[in-house]
Motif scaffolding. Structure first.
Motif, PDB file in Angstrom:
ATOM      1  N   SER A 175      34.846  29.983  41.300  1.00 54.86           N
ATOM      2  CA  SER A 175      34.211  30.937  40.400  1.00 54.86           C
ATOM      3  C   SER A 175      33.013  31.553  41.086  1.00 54.86           C
ATOM      4  O   SER A 175      32.152  30.846  41.602  1.00 54.86           O
ATOM      5  CB  SER A 175      33.778  30.204  39.121  1.00 54.86           C
ATOM      6  OG  SER A 175      33.275  31.114  38.170  1.00 54.86           O
ATOM      7  N   GLY A 176      32.961  32.879  41.118  1.00 55.70           N
ATOM      8  CA  GLY A 176      31.845  33.562  41.770  1.00 55.70           C
ATOM      9  C   GLY A 176      30.664  33.755  40.840  1.00 55.70           C
ATOM     10  O   GLY A 176      29.515  33.515  41.214  1.00 55.70           O
ATOM     11  N   THR A 177      30.929  34.181  39.611  1.00 56.74           N
ATOM     12  CA  THR A 177      29.841  34.476  38.681  1.00 56.74           C
ATOM     13  C   THR A 177      29.874  33.591  37.439  1.00 56.74           C
ATOM     14  O   THR A 177      29.191  33.877  36.450  1.00 56.74           O
ATOM     15  CB  THR A 177      29.853  35.966  38.266  1.00 56.74           C
ATOM     16  OG1 THR A 177      31.129  36.306  37.718  1.00 56.74           O
ATOM     17  CG2 THR A 177      29.592  36.873  39.461  1.00 56.74           C
ATOM     18  N   GLY A 178      30.688  32.546  37.474  1.00 49.15           N
ATOM     19  CA  GLY A 178      30.611  31.520  36.432  1.00 49.15           C
ATOM     20  C   GLY A 178      31.600  31.639  35.286  1.00 49.15           C
ATOM     21  O   GLY A 178      31.679  30.729  34.459  1.00 49.15           O
ATOM     22  N   ASN A 179      32.352  32.740  35.213  1.00 45.37           N
ATOM     23  CA  ASN A 179      33.255  32.894  34.066  1.00 45.37           C
ATOM     24  C   ASN A 179      34.434  31.912  34.120  1.00 45.37           C
ATOM     25  O   ASN A 179      34.759  31.272  33.117  1.00 45.37           O
ATOM     26  CB  ASN A 179      33.758  34.338  33.980  1.00 45.37           C
ATOM     27  CG  ASN A 179      32.628  35.308  33.707  1.00 45.37           C
ATOM     28  OD1 ASN A 179      31.634  34.948  33.081  1.00 45.37           O
ATOM     29  ND2 ASN A 179      32.764  36.535  34.183  1.00 45.37           N
ATOM     30  N   THR A 180      35.044  31.798  35.266  1.00 44.47           N
ATOM     31  CA  THR A 180      36.156  30.855  35.406  1.00 44.47           C
ATOM     32  C   THR A 180      35.634  29.419  35.297  1.00 44.47           C
ATOM     33  O   THR A 180      36.316  28.545  34.748  1.00 44.47           O
ATOM     34  CB  THR A 180      36.886  31.091  36.744  1.00 44.47           C
ATOM     35  OG1 THR A 180      37.334  32.454  36.768  1.00 44.47           O
ATOM     36  CG2 THR A 180      38.069  30.161  36.925  1.00 44.47           C
ATOM     37  N   PRO A 184      39.587  33.405  39.470  1.00 43.69           N
ATOM     38  CA  PRO A 184      39.556  34.763  38.923  1.00 43.69           C
ATOM     39  C   PRO A 184      40.336  35.749  39.794  1.00 43.69           C
ATOM     40  O   PRO A 184      40.691  35.450  40.933  1.00 43.69           O
ATOM     41  CB  PRO A 184      38.058  35.112  38.954  1.00 43.69           C
ATOM     42  CG  PRO A 184      37.504  34.302  40.068  1.00 43.69           C
ATOM     43  CD  PRO A 184      38.303  33.022  40.098  1.00 43.69           C
ATOM     44  N   ALA A 185      40.565  36.940  39.229  1.00 44.63           N
ATOM     45  CA  ALA A 185      41.145  38.045  39.995  1.00 44.63           C
ATOM     46  C   ALA A 185      40.095  38.530  40.986  1.00 44.63           C
ATOM     47  O   ALA A 185      38.971  38.849  40.611  1.00 44.63           O
ATOM     48  CB  ALA A 185      41.534  39.187  39.061  1.00 44.63           C
ATOM     49  N   GLY A 195      39.496  40.555  45.164  1.00 40.95           N
ATOM     50  CA  GLY A 195      40.070  41.535  46.090  1.00 40.95           C
ATOM     51  C   GLY A 195      40.733  42.640  45.297  1.00 40.95           C
ATOM     52  O   GLY A 195      40.132  43.217  44.398  1.00 40.95           O
ATOM     53  N   GLU A 252      43.592  42.356  43.041  1.00 42.00           N
ATOM     54  CA  GLU A 252      44.576  41.520  42.340  1.00 42.00           C
ATOM     55  C   GLU A 252      45.104  40.374  43.205  1.00 42.00           C
ATOM     56  O   GLU A 252      46.311  40.139  43.281  1.00 42.00           O
ATOM     57  CB  GLU A 252      45.741  42.387  41.819  1.00 42.00           C
ATOM     58  CG  GLU A 252      45.316  43.428  40.806  1.00 42.00           C
ATOM     59  CD  GLU A 252      44.754  42.844  39.503  1.00 42.00           C
ATOM     60  OE1 GLU A 252      45.174  41.755  39.109  1.00 42.00           O
ATOM     61  OE2 GLU A 252      43.854  43.479  38.910  1.00 42.00           O
ATOM     62  N   SER A 254      39.541  34.145  35.036  1.00 40.14           N
ATOM     63  CA  SER A 254      38.911  35.315  34.442  1.00 40.14           C
ATOM     64  C   SER A 254      39.237  36.555  35.275  1.00 40.14           C
ATOM     65  O   SER A 254      39.475  36.459  36.475  1.00 40.14           O
ATOM     66  CB  SER A 254      37.401  35.093  34.402  1.00 40.14           C
ATOM     67  OG  SER A 254      36.747  36.226  33.891  1.00 40.14           O
ATOM     68  N   GLY A 301      38.660  41.240  35.336  1.00 38.93           N
ATOM     69  CA  GLY A 301      37.790  42.318  34.884  1.00 38.93           C
ATOM     70  C   GLY A 301      38.545  43.527  34.398  1.00 38.93           C
ATOM     71  O   GLY A 301      38.879  43.654  33.229  1.00 38.93           O
ATOM     72  N   TRP A 302      38.866  44.414  35.325  1.00 36.20           N
ATOM     73  CA  TRP A 302      39.417  45.725  34.975  1.00 36.20           C
ATOM     74  C   TRP A 302      40.924  45.810  35.187  1.00 36.20           C
ATOM     75  O   TRP A 302      41.519  46.851  34.913  1.00 36.20           O
ATOM     76  CB  TRP A 302      38.721  46.787  35.810  1.00 36.20           C
ATOM     77  CG  TRP A 302      38.709  46.424  37.280  1.00 36.20           C
ATOM     78  CD1 TRP A 302      39.704  46.661  38.175  1.00 36.20           C
ATOM     79  CD2 TRP A 302      37.675  45.738  37.994  1.00 36.20           C
ATOM     80  NE1 TRP A 302      39.358  46.157  39.406  1.00 36.20           N
ATOM     81  CE2 TRP A 302      38.110  45.597  39.328  1.00 36.20           C
ATOM     82  CE3 TRP A 302      36.421  45.222  37.636  1.00 36.20           C
ATOM     83  CZ2 TRP A 302      37.333  44.957  40.306  1.00 36.20           C
ATOM     84  CZ3 TRP A 302      35.650  44.592  38.615  1.00 36.20           C
ATOM     85  CH2 TRP A 302      36.108  44.477  39.927  1.00 36.20           C
ATOM     86  N   GLY A 303      41.528  44.783  35.655  1.00 36.87           N
ATOM     87  CA  GLY A 303      42.969  44.839  35.953  1.00 36.87           C
ATOM     88  C   GLY A 303      43.823  44.518  34.737  1.00 36.87           C
ATOM     89  O   GLY A 303      43.334  44.470  33.608  1.00 36.87           O
TER      90      GLY A 303
HETATM   91  C1  LIG Z   1      35.067  41.243  44.856  1.00 38.09           C
HETATM   92  C2  LIG Z   1      35.640  41.329  43.469  1.00 38.09           C
HETATM   93  C3  LIG Z   1      36.945  41.763  43.295  1.00 38.09           C
HETATM   94  C4  LIG Z   1      37.515  41.837  42.029  1.00 38.09           C
HETATM   95  N1  LIG Z   1      38.806  42.273  41.882  1.00 38.09           N
HETATM   96  C5  LIG Z   1      39.344  42.327  40.644  1.00 38.09           C
HETATM   97  C6  LIG Z   1      40.687  42.754  40.456  1.00 38.09           C
HETATM   98  O1  LIG Z   1      41.416  43.076  41.405  1.00 38.09           O
HETATM   99  N2  LIG Z   1      41.174  42.808  39.186  1.00 38.09           N
HETATM  100  C7  LIG Z   1      40.415  42.476  38.094  1.00 38.09           C
HETATM  101  O2  LIG Z   1      40.906  42.499  36.967  1.00 38.09           O
HETATM  102  N3  LIG Z   1      39.132  42.057  38.251  1.00 38.09           N
HETATM  103  C8  LIG Z   1      38.596  41.964  39.476  1.00 38.09           C
HETATM  104  N4  LIG Z   1      37.298  41.532  39.629  1.00 38.09           N
HETATM  105  C9  LIG Z   1      36.526  41.130  38.441  1.00 38.09           C
HETATM  106  C10 LIG Z   1      36.477  39.612  38.295  1.00 38.09           C
HETATM  107  O3  LIG Z   1      37.764  39.061  38.223  1.00 38.09           O
HETATM  108  C11 LIG Z   1      35.688  39.271  37.023  1.00 38.09           C
HETATM  109  O4  LIG Z   1      34.353  39.705  37.170  1.00 38.09           O
HETATM  110  C12 LIG Z   1      35.720  37.790  36.698  1.00 38.09           C
HETATM  111  O5  LIG Z   1      35.110  37.566  35.439  1.00 38.09           O
HETATM  112  C13 LIG Z   1      35.007  36.958  37.758  1.00 38.09           C
HETATM  113  O6  LIG Z   1      35.170  35.603  37.437  1.00 38.09           O
HETATM  114  P1  LIG Z   1      34.125  34.507  37.934  1.00 38.09           P
HETATM  115  O7  LIG Z   1      32.857  34.692  37.098  1.00 38.09           O
HETATM  116  O8  LIG Z   1      34.773  33.196  37.656  1.00 38.09           O
HETATM  117  O9  LIG Z   1      33.872  34.747  39.384  1.00 38.09           O
HETATM  118  C14 LIG Z   1      36.722  41.456  40.899  1.00 38.09           C
HETATM  119  C15 LIG Z   1      35.412  41.022  41.076  1.00 38.09           C
HETATM  120  C16 LIG Z   1      34.863  40.960  42.338  1.00 38.09           C
HETATM  121  C17 LIG Z   1      33.451  40.487  42.496  1.00 38.09           C
END
Ligand SMILES: Cc1cc2nc3c(=O)[nH]c(=O)nc-3n(C[C@H](O)[C@H](O)[C@H](O)COP(=O)(O)O)c2cc1C
Length: 138
Positions: free
Chosen positions: A7-12, A54-55, A57, A59, A87, A89-91
């Motif tokens: 998890s990079g930002t804590g959501n997962t 999380p997603a 790169g 996807e 978790s 984001g926009w995918g």
């Molecule tokens: C480098 C990077 C690439 C990402 N690529 C995607 C993506 O391809 N598709 C998507 O839906 N979200 C994408 N995201 C959004 C993350 O999946 C989303 O912020 C998620 O909540 C991060 O989870 P985490 O807090 O566990 O790291 C990306 C985020 C980052 C920082």
């Protein structure tokens, strides 16, 4: 049981903790382990694998730690039951469909449909807890 996540930002990570709560509520023991600390030999003693990423790169799974971890276990997980979560984001969840297909391709059986949540799981905490309970009932 063990939940292994990146998890990079804590959501997962939040999802992992809530899934743990569900498993504990169902009366089972579980450890939440950051993938950077996982002992693969110990993990592979378990019949059930609970994996979260999380997603990232475009996807894809996170490339520097989680992807190499999956590569490393890929030839050793046939026959295991797996639960996948993460978790995004926009995918549209493509990364998780690919992850599921990979794990079944390695011979794993999914315990339930993968659990995916857009950004923070806060509004859907109960879904994570219920996912944990479902895993615990296996
Ligand atoms: C480098 C990077 C690439 C990402 N690529 C995607 C993506 O391809 N598709 C998507 O839906 N979200 C994408 N995201 C959004 C993350 O999946 C989303 O912020 C998620 O909540 C991060 O989870 P985490 O807090 O566990 O790291 C990306 C985020 C980052 C920082």
């Amino acid at each position: 049981m063990k939940i292994v996540y990146w998890s990079g930002t804590g959501n997962t990570e939040k999802m992992a903790e809530l899934i743990k709560d569900g498993i504990v509520q169902a009366g089972k023991n579980v450890q939440v382990i950051n993938v950077s600390n996982v002992n693969i030999a110990e993990l592979l003693e378990d019949e059930i694998l609970i994996l979260g990423c999380p997603a990232m790169g475009d996807e894809i799974l996170e490339e520097s730690e989680f992807e190499p971890f999956i590569e490393e276990i890929s030839s050793k997980v046939s026959g295991k039951k797996v639960a996948l979560f993460g978790s995004y984001g926009w995918g549209d969840g493509q990364w998780m469909r690919d992850f599921e297909e990979r794990m079944t391709g390695y011979g794993c059986t999914l315990i339930d449909s993968p659990l995916i949540m857009q950004y923070e799981p806060d509004a859907n905490e109960q879904e994570c807890i219920d996912f944990g309970k479902k895993i615990a009932s296996e």
